[in-house]
Design an enzyme around this catalytic site. Structure first.
Site, short mmCIF file in Angstrom:
data_model
loop_
_atom_site.label_atom_id
_atom_site.label_comp_id
_atom_site.label_asym_id
_atom_site.label_seq_id
_atom_site.Cartn_x
_atom_site.Cartn_y
_atom_site.Cartn_z
N GLY A 185 2.99 -30.40 -40.15
CA GLY A 185 1.53 -30.31 -40.08
C GLY A 185 0.91 -31.56 -39.50
O GLY A 185 0.99 -32.62 -40.11
N GLY B 119 -2.40 -34.72 -41.78
CA GLY B 119 -1.13 -35.19 -41.24
C GLY B 119 -1.30 -36.39 -40.33
O GLY B 119 -0.55 -37.37 -40.42
N VAL C 275 -4.83 -30.27 -55.25
CA VAL C 275 -5.97 -29.91 -56.10
C VAL C 275 -7.15 -30.87 -55.93
O VAL C 275 -8.27 -30.44 -55.69
CB VAL C 275 -5.55 -29.84 -57.59
CG1 VAL C 275 -6.77 -29.64 -58.49
CG2 VAL C 275 -4.57 -28.70 -57.80
N ALA D 78 -7.30 -33.86 -53.85
CA ALA D 78 -7.11 -34.86 -52.77
C ALA D 78 -6.42 -36.10 -53.36
O ALA D 78 -5.27 -36.02 -53.77
CB ALA D 78 -8.42 -35.19 -52.11
N GLU E 11 -15.46 -26.01 -43.31
CA GLU E 11 -14.51 -25.58 -42.28
C GLU E 11 -15.33 -25.11 -41.06
O GLU E 11 -16.54 -24.87 -41.20
CB GLU E 11 -13.67 -24.40 -42.81
CG GLU E 11 -12.74 -24.77 -43.96
CD GLU E 11 -11.66 -25.75 -43.57
OE1 GLU E 11 -11.14 -25.68 -42.44
OE2 GLU E 11 -11.34 -26.63 -44.40
N LYS F 60 -6.70 -23.62 -55.97
CA LYS F 60 -6.61 -24.81 -56.82
C LYS F 60 -6.59 -24.41 -58.29
O LYS F 60 -5.82 -24.96 -59.08
CB LYS F 60 -7.79 -25.75 -56.53
CG LYS F 60 -7.77 -26.34 -55.13
CD LYS F 60 -9.01 -27.19 -54.87
CE LYS F 60 -8.96 -27.77 -53.46
NZ LYS F 60 -10.13 -28.62 -53.16
#
Length: 383
Positions: A17, A22, A173, A175, A231, A246
């Site tokens: 990723g 990543g 869950v 960060a 997003e 989560k």
């Protein structure tokens, strides 16, 4: 060989990723070299994989992808370029999918017998579950920011966590927040956890605290998108499915044998405004304003009761659900502002006052730091 080289611990890493988390992780690894050296630790990146291909150093036992190349990977992926566009000065081999997943298992099998390996999953794919399970079975370590392998079937979940010491997934869950670590400490000490309630989406935390101030829901969602909190399609956040994953991970930690479909999830938009029937542009322009009145009425009703609305996960002996809840203003969740995450854990020991974990719960930088901390958490398994 100098004494310094003799005492330096080399840990091979393979990253799956190359998205925001990543890339940030690779930058952390490069920028923290001097800090890690003081701790007698060298993180040796032997492979990088995206959705199309895998790049591997020519000799995984002795070689690595050097720092200049890792930064080149970050630049290329930031621009949306393929890993194939990177210069290859004889440093690495290239494998395309689906061959790359088998190659990762092959590398794990090789290194398991000598140096060991940590495979890090920063993708958002459900296709990595089998690979990660096999890597763990071979005796290597797995670190995850990807929620999907842990929110798949119970069978896959139990196979993956059959070797819990070699699996770390704090960043799935909260960060960089110590949510999983805190829960595991409580459970291993015999402290019975009977309720978890938390705001585990920075996006939805921001949205709910802004509508509380009287701003229209549609305006707040657009602002969140412009600020980069959502997003690309805000419905990915507003559906509640990310929070549900989560919640499922937390519930399974408590011993609940449930799957995603068992969780009651409240979406903040109706099905007829879903991605299959409405474009992103149409949803933002025409769909969102239709939701303003309903949200405003709920905000006003909560306010008249002296409460505020928060989008939370709620896990107790009977329920595991995700959605809008009315909560008192004078609680940690009620005071929540902006994009922080807050989790309240009530247990036998934390009965009158719950254990509260709060802080930045989103963002590539924070999440990558959490992944790196997980890597350090398994370093004692390497020699």
């Amino acid at each position: 060989m100098t004494s310094r080289e003799q005492t330096m611990k080399n840990i091979p890493l393979l990253l799956i990723g190359c998205g925001g988390v990543g890339r940030q992780l690779l930058q952390h690894i490069v920028s923290c070299r001097s800090i890690h050296a003081k701790q007698k630790l060298h993180l040796r990146v032997v492979g990088i994989c995206d959705s199309k291909m895998l790049l591997v150093s020519l000799d995984v036992f002795t070689m690595e992808l050097d720092d200049a190349f890792l930064l080149e990977v970050c630049q290329a992926k930031l621009k949306g370029s393929s890993l194939l566009t990177l210069s290859n000065s004889g440093q690495h081999q290239v494998f395309s999918n689906p061959e790359s997943m088998g190659k990762i298992i092959h590398i794990a099998a090789l290194l398991a017998r000598s140096t060991g390996l940590i495979v890090i999953d920063c993708s958002a794919s459900s296709d990595t579950t089998g690979v990660l399970t096999r890597v763990a079975e071979l005796g290597c370590c797995v670190v995850m920011a990807n929620k999907k392998p842990l929110s798949s079937s119970m069978e896959d979940y139990e196979k993956l966590l059959a070797c819990p010491r070699r699996i770390r997934h704090e960043s799935t869950v909260g960060a960089g927040l110590p949510v999983i670590a805190s829960l595991n400490r409580m459970l291993s000490s015999g402290d019975l956890v009977h309720r978890i309630v938390g705001s585990l989406s920075g996006t939805l935390g921001f949205v709910m605290s802004e509508v509380e101030d009287g701003k229209p829901f549609s305006q707040v969602v657009r602002s969140a998108k412009n600020l980069g909190y959502t997003e690309p399609d805000p419905r990915d956040d507003l559906s509640g499915m990310d929070v549900a994953r989560k919640a499922l991970i937390l519930a399974r930690l408590l011993g609940r044998r449930i799957v995603l479909n068992d969780i009651k999830v409240e979406s903040l938009y109706p099905e007829e405004m879903g991605p299959n029937t409405m474009s992103i542009a149409s949803f933002l322009e025409n769909g969102l304003p239709l939701l303003d009145k309903g949200i405003q009425e709920r905000v006003e009703k909560a306010s008249s009761n002296g409460n505020v609305l928060r989008y939370v996960c709620l896990i107790d002996e009977l329920r595991c659900e995700v959605g809008i809840q009315e909560l008192p203003k004078n609680t940690p969740l009620g005071r929540l502002r902006g994009s922080d995450n807050v989790l309240e854990i009530s247990s036998r020991c934390y009965n009158q006052q719950p254990l509260v974990i709060q802080g930045a719960g989103a963002g590539n930088d924070t999440t990558a730091a959490g992944v790196l901390a997980d890597v350090f958490d398994v370093q004692d398994l390497f020699h």
